[in-house]
Motif scaffolding. Structure first.
Motif, PDB file in Angstrom:
ATOM      1  N   ARG A 151       0.926  -1.375   0.127  1.00  0.00           N
ATOM      2  CA  ARG A 151      -0.138  -0.031   0.079  1.00  0.00           C
ATOM      3  C   ARG A 151       0.941   1.221   0.005  1.00  0.00           C
ATOM      4  NH1 ARG A 151      -4.285  -1.874   4.545  1.00  0.00           N
ATOM      5  NH2 ARG A 151      -5.908  -2.831   2.900  1.00  0.00           N
ATOM      6  N   THR A 152       1.849   1.357   0.576  1.00  0.00           N
ATOM      7  CA  THR A 152       2.613   2.246   0.940  1.00  0.00           C
ATOM      8  C   THR A 152       3.424   2.673  -0.464  1.00  0.00           C
ATOM      9  OG1 THR A 152       3.079   1.782   3.244  1.00  0.00           O
ATOM     10  CG2 THR A 152       4.713   3.413   2.089  1.00  0.00           C
ATOM     11  N   LEU A 153       4.059   1.588  -0.843  1.00  0.00           N
ATOM     12  CA  LEU A 153       4.579   1.684  -2.177  1.00  0.00           C
ATOM     13  C   LEU A 153       3.663   1.896  -3.280  1.00  0.00           C
ATOM     14  CD1 LEU A 153       7.208  -1.222  -1.952  1.00  0.00           C
ATOM     15  CD2 LEU A 153       7.795   1.282  -1.659  1.00  0.00           C
ATOM     16  N   GLN A 154       2.416   2.031  -3.097  1.00  0.00           N
ATOM     17  CA  GLN A 154       1.223   2.175  -4.200  1.00  0.00           C
ATOM     18  C   GLN A 154       1.236   1.169  -5.418  1.00  0.00           C
ATOM     19  OE1 GLN A 154       1.163   6.462  -5.180  1.00  0.00           O
ATOM     20  NE2 GLN A 154       0.461   7.083  -3.149  1.00  0.00           N
ATOM     21  N   LEU A 155       1.358  -0.102  -4.902  1.00  0.00           N
ATOM     22  CA  LEU A 155       1.496  -0.990  -5.962  1.00  0.00           C
ATOM     23  C   LEU A 155       0.245  -1.548  -6.532  1.00  0.00           C
ATOM     24  CD1 LEU A 155       4.076  -3.360  -4.377  1.00  0.00           C
ATOM     25  CD2 LEU A 155       4.633  -1.695  -6.094  1.00  0.00           C
ATOM     26  N   LYS A 156      -0.030  -1.565  -7.871  1.00  0.00           N
ATOM     27  CA  LYS A 156      -1.049  -1.850  -8.460  1.00  0.00           C
ATOM     28  C   LYS A 156      -1.651  -3.315  -7.755  1.00  0.00           C
ATOM     29  CE  LYS A 156      -3.141  -3.416 -12.897  1.00  0.00           C
ATOM     30  NZ  LYS A 156      -2.863  -3.783 -13.990  1.00  0.00           N
ATOM     31  N   GLU A 157      -0.741  -4.396  -7.634  1.00  0.00           N
ATOM     32  CA  GLU A 157      -1.148  -5.691  -6.985  1.00  0.00           C
ATOM     33  C   GLU A 157      -0.883  -5.330  -5.423  1.00  0.00           C
ATOM     34  OE1 GLU A 157      -2.914  -7.449  -8.684  1.00  0.00           O
ATOM     35  OE2 GLU A 157      -2.193  -6.983 -10.939  1.00  0.00           O
ATOM     36  N   LYS A 158      -1.809  -5.715  -4.546  1.00  0.00           N
ATOM     37  CA  LYS A 158      -1.476  -5.787  -3.102  1.00  0.00           C
ATOM     38  C   LYS A 158      -1.816  -7.018  -2.515  1.00  0.00           C
ATOM     39  CE  LYS A 158      -2.439  -0.815  -2.781  1.00  0.00           C
ATOM     40  NZ  LYS A 158      -2.732  -0.464  -4.459  1.00  0.00           N
ATOM     41  N   LYS A 205      -2.571 -12.983  -2.934  1.00  0.00           N
ATOM     42  CA  LYS A 205      -2.495 -14.099  -4.077  1.00  0.00           C
ATOM     43  C   LYS A 205      -1.939 -13.288  -5.390  1.00  0.00           C
ATOM     44  CE  LYS A 205      -5.539 -16.662  -7.100  1.00  0.00           C
ATOM     45  NZ  LYS A 205      -7.003 -17.304  -7.058  1.00  0.00           N
ATOM     46  N   ALA A 206      -2.099 -12.202  -5.695  1.00  0.00           N
ATOM     47  CA  ALA A 206      -1.863 -11.216  -6.839  1.00  0.00           C
ATOM     48  C   ALA A 206      -0.070 -11.320  -6.576  1.00  0.00           C
ATOM     49  CB  ALA A 206      -2.401  -9.909  -7.042  1.00  0.00           C
ATOM     50  N   LEU A 207       0.355 -10.834  -5.343  1.00  0.00           N
ATOM     51  CA  LEU A 207       1.720 -10.639  -5.080  1.00  0.00           C
ATOM     52  C   LEU A 207       2.303 -11.795  -5.343  1.00  0.00           C
ATOM     53  CD1 LEU A 207       1.701  -8.083  -1.958  1.00  0.00           C
ATOM     54  CD2 LEU A 207       2.923  -7.798  -4.381  1.00  0.00           C
ATOM     55  N   SER A 208       1.932 -13.145  -4.895  1.00  0.00           N
ATOM     56  CA  SER A 208       2.651 -14.357  -4.958  1.00  0.00           C
ATOM     57  C   SER A 208       2.771 -14.768  -6.388  1.00  0.00           C
ATOM     58  CB  SER A 208       1.895 -15.493  -4.065  1.00  0.00           C
ATOM     59  OG  SER A 208       0.620 -15.820  -4.528  1.00  0.00           O
ATOM     60  N   LYS A 209       1.821 -14.578  -7.355  1.00  0.00           N
ATOM     61  CA  LYS A 209       1.936 -14.547  -8.482  1.00  0.00           C
ATOM     62  C   LYS A 209       2.964 -13.458  -9.135  1.00  0.00           C
ATOM     63  CE  LYS A 209      -1.806 -16.113 -10.768  1.00  0.00           C
ATOM     64  NZ  LYS A 209      -3.104 -16.353 -11.509  1.00  0.00           N
ATOM     65  N   VAL A 210       2.905 -12.510  -8.863  1.00  0.00           N
ATOM     66  CA  VAL A 210       3.908 -11.539  -9.624  1.00  0.00           C
ATOM     67  C   VAL A 210       5.309 -12.043  -9.187  1.00  0.00           C
ATOM     68  CG1 VAL A 210       4.665  -8.995  -9.410  1.00  0.00           C
ATOM     69  CG2 VAL A 210       2.363  -9.589  -9.727  1.00  0.00           C
ATOM     70  N   VAL A 211       5.656 -12.230  -8.051  1.00  0.00           N
ATOM     71  CA  VAL A 211       6.960 -12.711  -7.695  1.00  0.00           C
ATOM     72  C   VAL A 211       7.388 -14.025  -8.392  1.00  0.00           C
ATOM     73  CG1 VAL A 211       6.914 -11.428  -5.713  1.00  0.00           C
ATOM     74  CG2 VAL A 211       6.623 -13.511  -5.304  1.00  0.00           C
ATOM     75  N   GLY A 212       6.351 -14.916  -8.517  1.00  0.00           N
ATOM     76  CA  GLY A 212       6.551 -16.168  -9.083  1.00  0.00           C
ATOM     77  C   GLY A 212       6.984 -17.111  -7.855  1.00  0.00           C
ATOM     78  N   SER A 213       6.344 -17.044  -6.906  1.00  0.00           N
ATOM     79  CA  SER A 213       6.332 -17.923  -5.847  1.00  0.00           C
ATOM     80  C   SER A 213       6.062 -19.363  -6.223  1.00  0.00           C
ATOM     81  CB  SER A 213       5.646 -17.552  -4.592  1.00  0.00           C
ATOM     82  OG  SER A 213       5.869 -18.358  -3.536  1.00  0.00           O
ATOM     83  N   LYS A 214       6.825 -20.328  -5.824  1.00  0.00           N
ATOM     84  CA  LYS A 214       6.481 -21.782  -6.201  1.00  0.00           C
ATOM     85  C   LYS A 214       5.237 -22.166  -5.125  1.00  0.00           C
ATOM     86  CE  LYS A 214       9.969 -24.061  -3.631  1.00  0.00           C
ATOM     87  NZ  LYS A 214      10.797 -25.190  -3.841  1.00  0.00           N
ATOM     88  N   TYR A 215       4.812 -21.278  -4.050  1.00  0.00           N
ATOM     89  CA  TYR A 215       3.925 -21.541  -3.251  1.00  0.00           C
ATOM     90  C   TYR A 215       2.897 -20.356  -3.468  1.00  0.00           C
ATOM     91  CZ  TYR A 215       7.487 -24.276  -1.037  1.00  0.00           C
ATOM     92  OH  TYR A 215       8.666 -25.137  -0.751  1.00  0.00           O
ATOM     93  N   GLU A 216       2.359 -20.298  -4.510  1.00  0.00           N
ATOM     94  CA  GLU A 216       1.387 -19.266  -5.079  1.00  0.00           C
ATOM     95  C   GLU A 216       0.068 -19.578  -3.869  1.00  0.00           C
ATOM     96  OE1 GLU A 216      -1.387 -18.291  -8.649  1.00  0.00           O
ATOM     97  OE2 GLU A 216       0.733 -18.602  -9.118  1.00  0.00           O
ATOM     98  N   LYS A 217      -0.548 -18.399  -3.683  1.00  0.00           N
ATOM     99  CA  LYS A 217      -1.667 -18.527  -2.900  1.00  0.00           C
ATOM    100  C   LYS A 217      -2.545 -19.367  -3.314  1.00  0.00           C
ATOM    101  CE  LYS A 217      -5.001 -15.654  -0.162  1.00  0.00           C
ATOM    102  NZ  LYS A 217      -4.674 -16.235   1.076  1.00  0.00           N
ATOM    103  N   LYS A 218      -3.337 -20.340  -2.524  1.00  0.00           N
ATOM    104  CA  LYS A 218      -4.498 -21.188  -3.025  1.00  0.00           C
ATOM    105  C   LYS A 218      -5.931 -20.379  -2.713  1.00  0.00           C
ATOM    106  CE  LYS A 218      -1.612 -24.600  -3.797  1.00  0.00           C
ATOM    107  NZ  LYS A 218      -1.188 -25.116  -5.207  1.00  0.00           N
ATOM    108  N   ASP A 219      -6.765 -20.835  -3.617  1.00  0.00           N
ATOM    109  CA  ASP A 219      -8.083 -20.307  -3.622  1.00  0.00           C
ATOM    110  C   ASP A 219      -8.809 -21.395  -2.478  1.00  0.00           C
ATOM    111  OD1 ASP A 219      -8.544 -18.406  -5.483  1.00  0.00           O
ATOM    112  OD2 ASP A 219      -8.400 -19.673  -7.100  1.00  0.00           O
ATOM    113  N   LEU A 220      -9.506 -20.603  -1.701  1.00  0.00           N
ATOM    114  CA  LEU A 220     -10.277 -21.331  -0.622  1.00  0.00           C
ATOM    115  C   LEU A 220     -11.676 -20.736  -0.628  1.00  0.00           C
ATOM    116  CD1 LEU A 220      -9.915 -23.403   1.832  1.00  0.00           C
ATOM    117  CD2 LEU A 220      -9.550 -21.519   3.185  1.00  0.00           C
TER     118      LEU A 220
END
Length: 186
Positions: free
Chosen positions: A105-112, A115-130
């Motif tokens: 929020r402070t950096l005013q990123l589009k993705e906050k 789930k979106a951040l884990s996708k942007v960074v390419g984490s192999k542990y991308e947030k799951k839908d629940l």
């Protein structure tokens, strides 16, 4: 590989007391997503209900969608610091809280979102839908554990990404000390 340790407690007060005692014995930088408002707000409220003393969370009040909210940024063991009169020394003994949502929020990123951040960074542990209705109906099974574990495992990747953005600014404008160990909460 991930080692998952599950602890059982007689009641909420015993669980909170154990958690806060562990933090006092071995302070760690707390890392989470929306941790500084939601998780620690809940812990602070339940700590008050059970009249658990000895650990103080420091925060500030902000206006939110639902009125005033507290955002926590550090904590201290009040039993260790109560005798220290010098405010600077007492402040230096506080342990930081790192919230990836607040940073985004402070950096005013589009993705906050996590789930979106884990996708942007390419984490192999991308947030799951629940399906959150499972929580509301108290039908929490292994999906909820997997959900929480993936949240926790994605956070170091997200923090590393965010540090590349804010790290140079933090070094330039603030005296931020990095702690060697972290405790990630979800």
């Amino acid at each position: 590989d991930v080692l998952l340790v599950v602890h059982e407690f007689e009641n909420e007060k015993a669980m909170l007391t154990e958690f806060l005692t562990k933090l006092k014995e071995n302070p760690k930088t707390l890392l989470g997503h929306n941790l500084s408002h939601f998780d620690l707000g809940l812990i602070q409220a339940r700590k008050s209900v059970h009249q658990i003393k000895g650990l103080k969370f420091w925060g500030y009040s902000v206006s939110g969608l639902n009125g005033q909210q507290t955002v926590f940024f550090s904590y201290e063991d009040t039993e260790k610091t109560k005798e220290i009169k010098n405010k600077r020394k007492r402040f230096d003994l506080r342990t930081p809280i790192v919230d990836t949502l607040q940073i985004a929020r402070t950096l005013q990123l589009k993705e906050k979102s996590l789930k979106a951040l884990s996708k942007v960074v390419g984490s192999k542990y991308e947030k799951k839908d629940l399906d959150y209705r499972l929580f509301e109906n108290r039908e929490i099974g292994e999906e909820a554990i997997i959900y929480g574990v993936y949240d926790v495992l994605s956070l170091p990747d997200i923090l590393q990404y965010l540090q590349k953005i804010y790290g140079p600014l933090a070094k330039q404008y603030m005296n931020i000390k990095k702690r060697a160990s972290q405790l990630i909460l979800e």
